[in-house]
Each structure stands twice: as structure tokens, then as C-alpha cells.
Design a protein around this motif. Structure first.
Motif, PDB file in Angstrom:
ATOM      1  N   LYS A   1       0.783  -0.964   0.086  1.00  0.00           N
ATOM      2  CA  LYS A   1       0.015   0.038   0.149  1.00  0.00           C
ATOM      3  C   LYS A   1       0.674   1.313   0.031  1.00  0.00           C
ATOM      4  O   LYS A   1       0.161   2.310  -0.299  1.00  0.00           O
ATOM      5  N   TRP A   2       2.189   1.131   0.309  1.00  0.00           N
ATOM      6  CA  TRP A   2       2.995   2.277   0.239  1.00  0.00           C
ATOM      7  C   TRP A   2       3.361   2.765  -1.239  1.00  0.00           C
ATOM      8  O   TRP A   2       3.459   4.021  -1.364  1.00  0.00           O
ATOM      9  N   PHE A   3       2.890   1.873  -2.206  1.00  0.00           N
ATOM     10  CA  PHE A   3       3.224   2.352  -3.650  1.00  0.00           C
ATOM     11  C   PHE A   3       1.739   2.699  -4.064  1.00  0.00           C
ATOM     12  O   PHE A   3       0.950   2.155  -4.247  1.00  0.00           O
ATOM     13  N   LYS A   4       1.791   3.783  -4.723  1.00  0.00           N
ATOM     14  CA  LYS A   4       0.455   4.351  -5.104  1.00  0.00           C
ATOM     15  C   LYS A   4       0.183   3.883  -6.636  1.00  0.00           C
ATOM     16  O   LYS A   4      -0.894   3.674  -6.979  1.00  0.00           O
ATOM     17  N   SER A   5       1.174   3.429  -7.319  1.00  0.00           N
ATOM     18  CA  SER A   5       1.110   2.948  -8.713  1.00  0.00           C
ATOM     19  C   SER A   5       0.999   1.470  -8.725  1.00  0.00           C
ATOM     20  O   SER A   5       1.432   0.725  -7.706  1.00  0.00           O
ATOM     21  N   GLU A   6      -0.056   1.089  -9.269  1.00  0.00           N
ATOM     22  CA  GLU A   6      -0.256  -0.400  -9.448  1.00  0.00           C
ATOM     23  C   GLU A   6       0.622  -1.133 -10.189  1.00  0.00           C
ATOM     24  O   GLU A   6       0.763  -2.180  -9.611  1.00  0.00           O
ATOM     25  N   LEU A   7       1.126  -0.578 -11.019  1.00  0.00           N
ATOM     26  CA  LEU A   7       2.250  -1.063 -11.966  1.00  0.00           C
ATOM     27  C   LEU A   7       3.501  -1.626 -11.076  1.00  0.00           C
ATOM     28  O   LEU A   7       3.922  -2.193 -10.947  1.00  0.00           O
ATOM     29  N   ASP A   8       3.721  -0.522  -9.948  1.00  0.00           N
ATOM     30  CA  ASP A   8       4.861  -0.759  -9.146  1.00  0.00           C
ATOM     31  C   ASP A   8       4.532  -1.749  -8.101  1.00  0.00           C
ATOM     32  O   ASP A   8       5.015  -2.894  -7.934  1.00  0.00           O
ATOM     33  N   ARG A   9       3.504  -1.862  -7.723  1.00  0.00           N
ATOM     34  CA  ARG A   9       2.599  -3.149  -6.770  1.00  0.00           C
ATOM     35  C   ARG A   9       3.023  -4.319  -7.616  1.00  0.00           C
ATOM     36  O   ARG A   9       3.308  -5.372  -7.031  1.00  0.00           O
ATOM     37  N   LYS A  10       2.433  -4.433  -9.115  1.00  0.00           N
ATOM     38  CA  LYS A  10       2.728  -5.608 -10.019  1.00  0.00           C
ATOM     39  C   LYS A  10       4.055  -6.023 -10.034  1.00  0.00           C
ATOM     40  O   LYS A  10       4.238  -7.194 -10.006  1.00  0.00           O
ATOM     41  N   LYS A  11       4.881  -4.891 -10.251  1.00  0.00           N
ATOM     42  CA  LYS A  11       6.468  -5.435 -10.291  1.00  0.00           C
ATOM     43  C   LYS A  11       6.854  -5.760  -8.911  1.00  0.00           C
ATOM     44  O   LYS A  11       7.767  -7.074  -9.279  1.00  0.00           O
ATOM     45  N   LEU A  12       6.495  -5.375  -8.081  1.00  0.00           N
ATOM     46  CA  LEU A  12       7.049  -5.936  -6.609  1.00  0.00           C
ATOM     47  C   LEU A  12       6.556  -7.351  -6.357  1.00  0.00           C
ATOM     48  O   LEU A  12       7.162  -8.133  -6.058  1.00  0.00           O
ATOM     49  N   PHE A  13       5.256  -7.404  -6.793  1.00  0.00           N
ATOM     50  CA  PHE A  13       4.429  -8.908  -6.562  1.00  0.00           C
ATOM     51  C   PHE A  13       5.282 -10.025  -7.504  1.00  0.00           C
ATOM     52  O   PHE A  13       5.658 -10.977  -7.111  1.00  0.00           O
ATOM     53  N   GLU A  14       5.764  -9.635  -8.769  1.00  0.00           N
ATOM     54  CA  GLU A  14       6.399 -10.523  -9.569  1.00  0.00           C
ATOM     55  C   GLU A  14       7.522 -10.760  -9.012  1.00  0.00           C
ATOM     56  O   GLU A  14       8.284 -11.910  -8.709  1.00  0.00           O
ATOM     57  N   ILE A  15       8.540  -9.711  -8.374  1.00  0.00           N
ATOM     58  CA  ILE A  15       9.781  -9.992  -7.694  1.00  0.00           C
ATOM     59  C   ILE A  15       9.488 -10.987  -6.536  1.00  0.00           C
ATOM     60  O   ILE A  15      10.415 -11.821  -6.193  1.00  0.00           O
ATOM     61  N   PHE A  16       8.274 -10.651  -5.856  1.00  0.00           N
ATOM     62  CA  PHE A  16       7.974 -11.635  -4.637  1.00  0.00           C
ATOM     63  C   PHE A  16       8.027 -12.970  -4.886  1.00  0.00           C
ATOM     64  O   PHE A  16       8.328 -13.859  -4.478  1.00  0.00           O
ATOM     65  N   CYS A  17       7.242 -13.213  -6.042  1.00  0.00           N
ATOM     66  CA  CYS A  17       6.740 -14.589  -6.451  1.00  0.00           C
ATOM     67  C   CYS A  17       7.946 -15.332  -7.020  1.00  0.00           C
ATOM     68  O   CYS A  17       8.095 -16.395  -6.625  1.00  0.00           O
ATOM     69  N   ASN A  18       8.842 -14.406  -7.521  1.00  0.00           N
ATOM     70  CA  ASN A  18      10.173 -15.086  -8.124  1.00  0.00           C
ATOM     71  C   ASN A  18      10.870 -15.665  -6.823  1.00  0.00           C
ATOM     72  O   ASN A  18      11.302 -16.709  -6.956  1.00  0.00           O
ATOM     73  N   LYS A  19      10.951 -14.960  -5.929  1.00  0.00           N
ATOM     74  CA  LYS A  19      11.681 -15.261  -4.578  1.00  0.00           C
ATOM     75  C   LYS A  19      11.179 -16.374  -3.883  1.00  0.00           C
ATOM     76  O   LYS A  19      11.631 -17.273  -3.343  1.00  0.00           O
ATOM     77  N   LEU A  20       9.641 -16.290  -3.854  1.00  0.00           N
ATOM     78  CA  LEU A  20       8.742 -17.100  -3.228  1.00  0.00           C
ATOM     79  C   LEU A  20       9.062 -18.741  -3.725  1.00  0.00           C
ATOM     80  O   LEU A  20       9.279 -19.809  -3.140  1.00  0.00           O
ATOM     81  N   GLY A  21       8.976 -18.563  -5.130  1.00  0.00           N
ATOM     82  CA  GLY A  21       9.136 -20.046  -5.782  1.00  0.00           C
ATOM     83  C   GLY A  21       7.629 -20.904  -5.739  1.00  0.00           C
ATOM     84  O   GLY A  21       8.061 -21.979  -5.632  1.00  0.00           O
ATOM     85  N   GLU A  22       6.760 -20.300  -5.219  1.00  0.00           N
ATOM     86  CA  GLU A  22       5.687 -21.008  -5.156  1.00  0.00           C
ATOM     87  C   GLU A  22       4.642 -21.430  -6.392  1.00  0.00           C
ATOM     88  O   GLU A  22       4.712 -20.506  -7.184  1.00  0.00           O
ATOM     89  N   VAL A  23       4.161 -22.476  -6.264  1.00  0.00           N
ATOM     90  CA  VAL A  23       3.464 -23.093  -7.574  1.00  0.00           C
ATOM     91  C   VAL A  23       1.644 -23.041  -7.195  1.00  0.00           C
ATOM     92  O   VAL A  23       1.211 -23.363  -8.031  1.00  0.00           O
ATOM     93  N   ASP A  24       1.599 -23.157  -5.939  1.00  0.00           N
ATOM     94  CA  ASP A  24       0.213 -23.175  -5.313  1.00  0.00           C
ATOM     95  C   ASP A  24      -0.582 -22.036  -5.920  1.00  0.00           C
ATOM     96  O   ASP A  24      -0.538 -20.897  -5.341  1.00  0.00           O
ATOM     97  N   LEU A  25      -1.560 -22.241  -6.589  1.00  0.00           N
ATOM     98  CA  LEU A  25      -2.406 -20.812  -7.121  1.00  0.00           C
ATOM     99  C   LEU A  25      -3.185 -20.446  -6.059  1.00  0.00           C
ATOM    100  O   LEU A  25      -3.505 -19.249  -6.302  1.00  0.00           O
ATOM    101  N   LEU A  26      -3.805 -21.013  -5.161  1.00  0.00           N
ATOM    102  CA  LEU A  26      -4.405 -20.587  -4.089  1.00  0.00           C
ATOM    103  C   LEU A  26      -3.842 -19.635  -3.098  1.00  0.00           C
ATOM    104  O   LEU A  26      -4.182 -18.359  -2.782  1.00  0.00           O
ATOM    105  N   LEU A  27      -2.293 -20.065  -2.958  1.00  0.00           N
ATOM    106  CA  LEU A  27      -1.443 -19.426  -2.059  1.00  0.00           C
ATOM    107  C   LEU A  27      -0.965 -17.922  -3.142  1.00  0.00           C
ATOM    108  O   LEU A  27      -1.081 -16.828  -2.601  1.00  0.00           O
ATOM    109  N   ILE A  28      -0.690 -18.251  -4.058  1.00  0.00           N
ATOM    110  CA  ILE A  28      -0.390 -17.005  -4.931  1.00  0.00           C
ATOM    111  C   ILE A  28      -1.547 -15.998  -4.977  1.00  0.00           C
ATOM    112  O   ILE A  28      -1.340 -14.902  -5.012  1.00  0.00           O
TER     113      ILE A  28
END
Length: 181
Positions: free
Chosen positions: A135-162
Motif C-alpha cells: 500500500k506504500w506504492f501508489k502505482s498499481e504497476l509498481d505493486r505488480k512489479k514488486l509482486f512479480e519479484i516477490f513471487c520469483n523469490k517465493l518460488g511457489e506454484v500453489d495457485l491459491l497461495l499465489i
């Protein structure tokens, strides 16, 4: 041998005196002596006492001589947000990179840096990334990029968890709620 000898020695030989361990330890804690040595070579700051490396005025001075000198500053200086603001006020990426790891996830440090270059988030561990509030990031694009980086670090494949994490990031609220329906 008195201190004047070492002042002259540093004036002539500079960094070599420190590398060859010719300087007495009491002078490594002498502010005047160390400033004179730093003028000769910013790398001499590496050999200064902890007290000198923790002095914000000396750190500011050495930063003026050469910005690379900050790597030799004490941990307390690297955690000092006001000092970081003074030194890197117009360089949010540099401020993030130079800050101590414990404050890299501080809102005032990471948000301006990530808004400038989101790839800096890749420097953080998953645990540290989880401390950042999307929520610190006003731009949804920034939140999406951050989410992608987070998911890459997470390495999770469970769709419900994602989907849960996606909701936590405030992305596509409609899509996320549809996933649970």
C-alpha cells in the motif's frame, strides 16, 4: 617520535603508511590526523577507529572527498536516516544501496528507490520483501512489479497461495475474489 612525524609521514606516503601498519593506534582515533590522511586518500578512512567512523561530520567530510568512502562508515552511520538523507538526498537508489540492511525496508528508504528502479527489490531476501507494505506504492504497476519479484523469490506454484498474496498486494481485487468463488 612525536605525532608531527606521523603527520609528515602521511603527507608524503599517504595510504602506504596505513597498509604497512606504520601508524600508531592512538592516531587512528585522532580526528585531525585522520582528516589529514583522508585528504591524501579517502581509502585511509578504512583504518580509522570506530569512533571516527561513527562521527557523522567525518563521514560527511569523507563523502565530499569521495562518495565511495561511505562503505567504510560505521553501522550506526549506515542506520542513520538523517545522515543518509544528507548524503544521498537526490539519489534514492544510492541511498537504498548504502543503507544498512536493517533499514532497507523502511518506507522512506525503499519506496523512493523502488519507484526509481524496482529491480533494486531483487537485492532483498524474501523475509525482507515481506516487510514491505504494498500500500506504500501508489502505482498499481509498481505493486505488480514488486509482486512479480516477490513471487520469483517465493518460488511457489500453489495457485491459491499465489492468489492470497496477490490480494495482499492489492492487485486485481475482482480477479482474486473470483478465484475463491
Amino acid at each position: 617520535v612525536n605525532d608531527r612525524f606521523y603527520f609528515k609521514l602521511v603527507e608524503k606516503k599517504g595510504l602506504t603508511c596505513f597498509k604497512e601498519n606504520l601508524i600508531p593506534t592512538n592516531l587512528l582515533d585522532n580526528k585531525k590526523f585522520m582528516i589529514k590522511a583522508i585528504i591524501k586518500s579517502y581509502k585511509t578512512f578504512k583504518y580509522a577507529s570506530k569512533r571516527i567512523k561513527s562521527d557523522p561530520n567525518v563521514v560527511k567530510f569523507t563523502h565530499l572527498i569521495n562518495t565511495k568512502s561511505f562503505k567504510f562508515a560505521s553501522v550506526s552511520c549506515k542506520k542513520n536516516k538523517s545522515l543518509l538523507d544528507d548524503l544521498f538526498h537526490d539519489k534514492p537508489e544510492e541511498k537504498f544501496l548504502r543503507a544498512h540492511i536493517t533499514i532497507k525496508t523502511d518506507k522512506d528508504i525503499c519506496v523512493p528507490a523502488f519507484e526509481s528502479n524496482m529491480l533494486l527489490a531483487e537485492n532483498l531476501s524474501l523475509k525482507r520483501l515481506q516487510k514491505i507494505k504494498p500500500k506504500w506504492f501508489k502505482s498499481e504497476l509498481d505493486r505488480k512489479k514488486l509482486f512479480e519479484i516477490f513471487c520469483n523469490k517465493l518460488g511457489e506454484v500453489d495457485l491459491l497461495l499465489i492468489a492470497k498474496y496477490k490480494r495482499d498486494f492489492g492487485l486485481n481485487k475482482q480477479e482474486t475474489s473470483d478465484a475463491y468463488a
